[in-house]
Structure formats: structure tokens, C-alpha cells
Design a protein around this motif. Structure first.
Motif, PDB file in Angstrom:
ATOM      1  N   GLY A 185       0.350  -1.250   0.079  1.00  0.00           N
ATOM      2  CA  GLY A 185      -0.221  -0.114   0.397  1.00  0.00           C
ATOM      3  C   GLY A 185       0.302   1.164   0.247  1.00  0.00           C
ATOM      4  N   PHE A 186       2.320   1.447  -0.131  1.00  0.00           N
ATOM      5  CA  PHE A 186       3.305   2.188  -0.020  1.00  0.00           C
ATOM      6  C   PHE A 186       4.310   2.010  -1.139  1.00  0.00           C
ATOM      7  N   ARG A 187       4.745   3.684  -1.550  1.00  0.00           N
ATOM      8  CA  ARG A 187       5.638   3.419  -1.956  1.00  0.00           C
ATOM      9  C   ARG A 187       6.610   4.613  -1.678  1.00  0.00           C
ATOM     10  N   ALA A 188       8.363   3.859  -1.472  1.00  0.00           N
ATOM     11  CA  ALA A 188       8.973   5.381  -1.611  1.00  0.00           C
ATOM     12  C   ALA A 188       9.154   6.746  -2.019  1.00  0.00           C
ATOM     13  N   MET A 189       9.260   7.743  -1.354  1.00  0.00           N
ATOM     14  CA  MET A 189       9.373   8.918  -2.433  1.00  0.00           C
ATOM     15  C   MET A 189      10.561   9.856  -1.925  1.00  0.00           C
ATOM     16  N   ASN A 190      11.146  10.586  -2.784  1.00  0.00           N
ATOM     17  CA  ASN A 190      12.395  11.726  -2.241  1.00  0.00           C
ATOM     18  C   ASN A 190      11.762  13.438  -2.597  1.00  0.00           C
ATOM     19  N   THR A 191      10.623  12.595  -3.003  1.00  0.00           N
ATOM     20  CA  THR A 191       9.616  14.537  -3.078  1.00  0.00           C
ATOM     21  C   THR A 191       8.678  14.667  -2.636  1.00  0.00           C
ATOM     22  N   ASP A 247      12.112  20.405  12.406  1.00  0.00           N
ATOM     23  CA  ASP A 247      13.768  20.868  13.980  1.00  0.00           C
ATOM     24  C   ASP A 247      14.777  20.519  12.668  1.00  0.00           C
ATOM     25  N   GLU A 248      14.673  19.311  11.700  1.00  0.00           N
ATOM     26  CA  GLU A 248      15.573  19.613  11.172  1.00  0.00           C
ATOM     27  C   GLU A 248      15.871  19.902   9.520  1.00  0.00           C
ATOM     28  N   ILE A 249      15.090  20.160   8.587  1.00  0.00           N
ATOM     29  CA  ILE A 249      15.106  20.414   7.150  1.00  0.00           C
ATOM     30  C   ILE A 249      14.873  22.101   7.335  1.00  0.00           C
ATOM     31  N   GLY A 250      14.423  22.569   8.436  1.00  0.00           N
ATOM     32  CA  GLY A 250      13.382  23.782   8.788  1.00  0.00           C
ATOM     33  C   GLY A 250      12.591  24.301   7.848  1.00  0.00           C
ATOM     34  N   PHE A 251      11.769  25.315   7.644  1.00  0.00           N
ATOM     35  CA  PHE A 251      10.968  25.853   7.378  1.00  0.00           C
ATOM     36  C   PHE A 251      10.625  25.426   5.982  1.00  0.00           C
ATOM     37  N   PRO A 252       9.633  25.608   4.965  1.00  0.00           N
ATOM     38  CA  PRO A 252       9.688  25.737   3.278  1.00  0.00           C
ATOM     39  C   PRO A 252      10.620  27.361   2.902  1.00  0.00           C
ATOM     40  N   ASP A 253      10.669  26.741   2.200  1.00  0.00           N
ATOM     41  CA  ASP A 253      11.421  28.129   1.146  1.00  0.00           C
ATOM     42  C   ASP A 253      10.433  29.312   0.805  1.00  0.00           C
ATOM     43  N   PRO A 254      10.936  30.230   1.416  1.00  0.00           N
ATOM     44  CA  PRO A 254       9.509  31.205   0.394  1.00  0.00           C
ATOM     45  C   PRO A 254       9.739  31.715  -0.434  1.00  0.00           C
ATOM     46  N   ARG A 255      11.261  31.415  -0.773  1.00  0.00           N
ATOM     47  CA  ARG A 255      11.733  32.561  -1.991  1.00  0.00           C
ATOM     48  C   ARG A 255      11.488  31.769  -3.534  1.00  0.00           C
ATOM     49  N   PHE A 256      11.003  30.735  -2.925  1.00  0.00           N
ATOM     50  CA  PHE A 256      10.280  30.245  -4.620  1.00  0.00           C
ATOM     51  C   PHE A 256       9.049  30.775  -4.875  1.00  0.00           C
ATOM     52  N   PHE A 257       8.285  31.714  -4.264  1.00  0.00           N
ATOM     53  CA  PHE A 257       7.196  31.428  -4.412  1.00  0.00           C
ATOM     54  C   PHE A 257       6.205  31.103  -4.773  1.00  0.00           C
ATOM     55  N   TYR A 286       5.855  26.934  -7.607  1.00  0.00           N
ATOM     56  CA  TYR A 286       6.579  25.952  -8.164  1.00  0.00           C
ATOM     57  C   TYR A 286       7.910  25.407  -6.954  1.00  0.00           C
ATOM     58  N   TRP A 287       8.361  24.524  -7.885  1.00  0.00           N
ATOM     59  CA  TRP A 287       9.363  23.317  -7.120  1.00  0.00           C
ATOM     60  C   TRP A 287       9.675  23.371  -5.527  1.00  0.00           C
ATOM     61  N   ASP A 288       8.928  24.923  -4.880  1.00  0.00           N
ATOM     62  CA  ASP A 288       9.035  24.479  -3.719  1.00  0.00           C
ATOM     63  C   ASP A 288       8.579  23.183  -2.395  1.00  0.00           C
ATOM     64  N   ASP A 289       7.253  22.896  -3.245  1.00  0.00           N
ATOM     65  CA  ASP A 289       7.487  21.405  -2.289  1.00  0.00           C
ATOM     66  C   ASP A 289       8.169  20.425  -2.923  1.00  0.00           C
ATOM     67  N   THR A 290       8.829  20.488  -3.965  1.00  0.00           N
ATOM     68  CA  THR A 290      10.047  19.558  -4.858  1.00  0.00           C
ATOM     69  C   THR A 290      11.034  19.860  -4.315  1.00  0.00           C
ATOM     70  N   VAL A 291      11.199  20.771  -3.607  1.00  0.00           N
ATOM     71  CA  VAL A 291      12.130  20.821  -2.938  1.00  0.00           C
ATOM     72  C   VAL A 291      12.447  20.289  -1.433  1.00  0.00           C
ATOM     73  N   TYR A 292      11.313  20.647  -1.067  1.00  0.00           N
ATOM     74  CA  TYR A 292      11.255  20.541   0.786  1.00  0.00           C
ATOM     75  C   TYR A 292      10.964  19.023   1.004  1.00  0.00           C
ATOM     76  N   GLN A 340      20.885  25.144  -6.223  1.00  0.00           N
ATOM     77  CA  GLN A 340      21.686  25.770  -5.119  1.00  0.00           C
ATOM     78  C   GLN A 340      21.763  24.444  -3.754  1.00  0.00           C
ATOM     79  N   TYR A 341      20.442  24.210  -3.753  1.00  0.00           N
ATOM     80  CA  TYR A 341      20.457  23.054  -3.016  1.00  0.00           C
ATOM     81  C   TYR A 341      21.161  21.868  -3.045  1.00  0.00           C
ATOM     82  N   PHE A 342      20.859  21.536  -4.516  1.00  0.00           N
ATOM     83  CA  PHE A 342      21.470  20.477  -4.791  1.00  0.00           C
ATOM     84  C   PHE A 342      22.905  20.264  -4.873  1.00  0.00           C
TER      85      PHE A 342
END
Length: 361
Positions: A203-209, A223-233, A235-241, A296-298
Motif C-alpha cells: 500500500g505504499f511506495r518510497a518517494m523523494n519529493t 526541526d531538521e530541515i527548517g521551514f519551506p523556502d518562501p523564495r520560490f513563491f 512551483y518546485w517549493d514542495d518538490t525541494v522540501y 543551489q540546494y542540490f
């Protein structure tokens, strides 16, 4: 509201024992087992859709701890809708004895108007931050153009025992299955277009996004990665998070249906399952521009390869051209937005002063 339905093939729905604190919505009672679950909604000038989402909240068979509404319009109409939702949820669920937040408040519904339109990225960053400050332990994020399934919290809860990031499945606007590209090809910086859609018996699959249309994650991840980055405005913000979350924990997408889209978007069906949705020139611009932030994150995490990422950028550009031709048919303005996005992306990934969102602990 999404009507209750039998589990779909491969859907994982676990019945839980009826013990502990209970809540009632007038039709059933059940324990609320996702500790201090905060729903975070970002909205902007879509009150008609927001009303549908609010109605679906009132059909939940388990109560969330908080519902945080981030209003990027700062609209009096939205404010009144949020106040009405607070009255409705008080009637349905009351106020639990342990409901007080870190500020001493007990209101289940929290209104968070913004002085400027922060976009989806800024809205989710502000909303997660507000819920975090109130003491939320889990964050269930969503846009204003969806509706929640009545049993969504029950369906998500079992997965929180073993995983800190969980993405539920969705129905599309027409009630059919919605395919989401849960696997991200990191070297190219693009979603995997051929990742299998079906689930096995687990019932599940691993994901990296991640997708901020129904993504659920724990406080410890923030705690470990911080809040989502608002600079994206947008698109791609959730992907990178989601990419960042996958660096600190195993993230999963599950077959359980938790949402249905409530907005009909022009699209091009591909092979009956996948589809290419229409979009706007503003989205097109940010699709290309925000690859600068992605790079930059990569690079920060040692996953940047200039040649492969360049191939991914070319593939992304080609996909957007196909979208322009097949779906949107705004070739002149659309091409201009794409080229402007690419130009500004170069400025971002050449910025030597760039810093990532900081971890909180």
C-alpha cells in the motif's frame, strides 16, 4: 465533500480500537491519534473553492488539533468564512481539554492573514511556521482547491507510527484517479515520468519529493530541515522540501485516498492515467526561474552535476513548449515567460551570497 467509499484496490485502511479521548461530528466517534495535527491551508482569491474545502472539514470523522488558514489576499470575506468555520467546528467537536497551544489559546481554527501575496511557497512557509509556534506536532498541508475525504485522518494515522513524511493519494476533479509523480530524478532535477502508478500489497511506495496538496510531515522533520523556502513563491517549493526531507527520513506515498481536487483544470490525457495540465505564464516563469534555487540546494547536498542538470533544464523547457502547443495555446507570451525564467535562474545560481533555509534544531 468526498463521499465515503469502499477502499480502492491496494488501498491501506486500518481499523483502530475505539479507546482514549474521543470526538464527535454528529455521526460517529473516534479517537484522535495524530498528536497535535495542524491542517495548514493557503488561499488567495478563491472563496468559492475555499467554501467547499471548509464544508469537507466539517465532514471529517476525526478532528484535527488546529486548522491554520493563511490568507494571501487578507480579505474580509475570507476572514468571515474562517470565523464561521470556527463556530461550526466548535459545534461539531467542541474544545478538547488538552487543546491549549503554547500561547494559551484554545481556538481550533486560526486565521493568518498576510500583508502581501506570498504565493503558495511563502504561504506554506508562513502557515507551517505559525502552526509550529502554536505547538503542532504534525503538519497536513493543502491548497484551497481540494476537498478532504471524511476518513482522511483515520487513513493517514497508521502510517505516522512508522514514517515521518506521508503523502496520501487523491482523486481528480472528475472523481478518477490522479497520478502524481512521486519519484524525482535528482541529477536531472525532473519528476520521473514513468514511475509506476500502481501500488503493491504494502500500500505504499518510497518517494523523494513531496506535494503540498495533501502532504503530511512531522515536527521533527521541520526541526531538521527548517521551514519551506518562501523564495520560490510558486512551483518546485514542495518538490525541494520533499527532497530535503528525504535526506533525513524515509518518505512514502500511500494508496489511501485522502483528497479530491475541486477545480477543473484544462489538461491533455496521456495514456489514460497521466495528464499534462494547463498552466499560466506566471507559473511558466517560476518553473524555469526556480530551477536556480533547486540547483543551489542540490549543490549544497552534493547532488549537483552541471551537465545532467542542464539536460533536465532542457527537458523541462521542452515539456513547457509542448504544454503551450497542446494545452494552453499561448505561444507568444508563454515563450517569453520561459526565457525570462531561465535568465533569472542564472542570476540565482550565480549568487554567491545565497543561503539555504536554516534548520531549527
Amino acid at each position: 465533500m468526498i463521499a465515503p467509499s469502499a477502499p480502492q484496490k491496494g488501498e491501506h485502511v486500518t481499523e483502530q480500537p475505539q479507546t482514549g479521548n474521543t470526538i464527535s461530528n454528529g455521526s460517529s466517534t473516534a479517537p484522535n491519534r495524530i498528536d497535535k495535527l495542524a491542517i495548514v491551508v493557503v488561499t488567495f482569491k478563491r472563496q468559492e473553492l475555499l467554501a467547499k474545502l471548509f464544508d469537507s472539514f466539517c465532514g471529517l470523522t476525526r478532528a484535527p488539533w488546529r486548522i491554520v488558514i493563511v490568507d494571501n489576499e487578507n480579505s474580509e470575506q475570507t476572514r468571515q468564512m474562517v470565523e464561521d468555520l470556527g463556530r461550526r467546528t466548535d459545534e461539531l467537536w467542541g474544545v478538547e481539554g488538552d487543546a491549549a497551544d503554547t500561547e494559551g489559546g484554545t481556538a481550533r481554527v486560526v486565521y493568518a492573514p498576510q500583508s502581501d501575496n506570498l504565493g503558495g511557497a511563502g504561504g506554506f512557509s508562513a502557515g507551517v511556521k505559525r502552526a509550529y509556534e502554536l505547538g503542532a506536532q504534525w503538519f497536513w498541508v493543502m491548497d484551497d482547491d481540494v476537498m478532504v475525504a471524511p476518513e482522511a485522518i483515520e487513513r493517514l494515522e497508521p502510517w505516522t507510527h512508522t514514517h515521518r513524511v506521508v503523502q496520501g493519494s487523491r482523486y481528480d476533479y472528475d472523481g478518477g484517479p490522479f497520478y502524481w509523480q512521486y519519484h524525482f530524478i535528482v541529477p536531472l532535477g525532473i519528476p520521473n515520468p514513468i514511475a509506476p502508478a500502481a501500488f503493491d500489497e504494502s500500500g505504499f511506495r518510497a518517494m523523494n519529493t513531496m506535494c503540498f496538496e495533501g502532504g503530511l510531515f512531522a515536527r521533527s522533520v521541520v526541526d531538521e530541515i527548517g521551514f519551506p523556502d518562501p523564495r520560490f513563491f510558486i512551483y518546485w517549493d514542495d518538490t525541494v522540501y520533499g527532497y530535503l526531507a528525504s535526506k533525513v527520513t524515509e518518505s512514502i506515498v500511500v494508496s489511501d485516498i485522502i483528497l479530491q481536487r475541486s477545480r477543473d483544470i484544462p489538461n491533455w490525457d496521456i495514456a489514460g492515467v497521466r495528464q499534462l495540465n494547463g498552466t499560466s505564464d506566471m507559473n511558466r516563469y517560476h518553473i524555469m526561474r526556480n530551477r536556480g534555487y533547486m540547483m543551489q540546494y542540490f549543490r549544497l547536498h552534493g547532488d549537483y552535476n552541471r551537465f545532467l542538470f542542464g539536460l533536465g533544464t532542457a527537458a523541462t523547457f521542452a515539456k513547457e513548449v509542448i504544454r503551450l502547443i497542446a494545452v494552453d495555446r499561448k505561444f507568444k507570451t508563454g515563450m517569453s515567460a520561459l526565457f525570462r525564467g531561465m535568465r533569472d535562474a542564472r542570476k540565482i545560481y550565480r549568487d554567491k551570497t545565497w543561503e539555504p533555509m536554516p534548520p531549527l534544531k
